[in-house]
Design an enzyme around this catalytic site. Sequence first.
Site, short mmCIF file in Angstrom:
data_model
loop_
_atom_site.label_atom_id
_atom_site.label_comp_id
_atom_site.label_asym_id
_atom_site.label_seq_id
_atom_site.Cartn_x
_atom_site.Cartn_y
_atom_site.Cartn_z
N ASP A 163 -2.09 -27.93 14.35
CA ASP A 163 -1.96 -26.52 14.70
C ASP A 163 -2.10 -26.41 16.23
OD1 ASP A 163 -1.59 -23.83 14.37
OD2 ASP A 163 -3.31 -23.49 13.06
N GLU A 194 -3.71 -23.33 18.08
CA GLU A 194 -4.75 -22.48 18.66
C GLU A 194 -5.99 -23.28 19.08
OE1 GLU A 194 -3.03 -21.84 15.97
OE2 GLU A 194 -2.30 -19.78 15.98
N HIS A 222 -8.18 -23.68 14.01
CA HIS A 222 -8.92 -22.49 14.45
C HIS A 222 -9.73 -21.96 13.27
CE1 HIS A 222 -6.01 -20.24 12.17
NE2 HIS A 222 -5.11 -21.04 12.70
N HIS A 270 2.25 -25.22 13.38
CA HIS A 270 2.03 -23.95 14.07
C HIS A 270 3.32 -23.14 14.20
CE1 HIS A 270 0.59 -21.00 16.96
NE2 HIS A 270 1.63 -21.30 17.71
N GLU A 283 -8.30 -21.96 7.18
CA GLU A 283 -7.17 -22.87 6.90
C GLU A 283 -7.68 -24.29 6.65
OE1 GLU A 283 -4.35 -22.35 10.14
OE2 GLU A 283 -4.17 -20.22 9.70
N HIS A 336 -7.76 -16.34 12.52
CA HIS A 336 -6.87 -15.77 11.50
C HIS A 336 -6.79 -16.75 10.34
CE1 HIS A 336 -4.09 -18.37 13.77
NE2 HIS A 336 -3.37 -18.44 12.66
ZN LIG Z 1 -1.31 -21.80 14.56
#
Ligand SMILES: [Zn+2]
Length: 271
Positions: A8, A10, A104, A60, A133, A115
Amino acid sequence: MKIFISADMEGISGVVNLSHVEPGHREYERFRKLMTKEINTVVEAAIESGATEIVVNDSHNNMDNILIEELHPGAILISGSPKPFSMMQGIDETFDGVFLIGYHAKAGTEAIMDHTYTGKVFYTKVNGKTLSESGLNGRFAGCFNVPVVLITGDQNTIKCAKEELNDFVGVVVKEACGRYSAKIYPFEVSKERIKKGVKEALENIKKFKPTVEKEPVELEICFIKSIFAEMSLLIPGVERKDARTVIYRASTYMQAYKVFRACITLASSVE
Ligand SMILES: [Zn+2]
């Protein structure tokens, strides 16, 4: 030794705001280069510690952030979207361990760009537990009996994941001050931390246990708007708990994950 990397953005070193992670924004091109560099650090360290096959799944946004021309030749890249299993596309029972890189924290956490899969989700619960996640994807790996052995991101990403998964090596690459600000370590410092983390994870790989969710599974998704919940009702078996919340009872975690993905996809079709 075969390693699956879900990458990902972030939680990549230096990333703090949307202009860093959204294509078209100022600075995105710079940060996708840094993301590729960070993945290369991980791949190189994994090979040094005995990995013989490495699959990197770009996880991502449009999932085509990693620059293939700059990717370490020791890795195979899964690029592009949509893909049904999204951040976990490509995992199967032949892998020995999973790395979640640049991750994240879940929606509602004091962390960089918190998120859960989409900004449309307020929270996601599995058997009553709110998951990030890392927790959701780690359980998906658990369906194939593969443990998560390494996670990188800010301090609260690692803290969240420690509450959701069996033991793994957590590498903090920045300290979030808020949603869009962090104490950043210089790239070379993060690089050394990551290399150390990879080494520790792979030297102890046999000690880590897959996170296998207890079945049957109750999935609960609370969206930020009622229309997103409403769209999920198209899926047979999905029930409404309240205006913004839906529930689905699955016999297996795999089934729950598929329904979660379908709900998110339907929510993405409306504003
Ligand atoms: Zn992401």
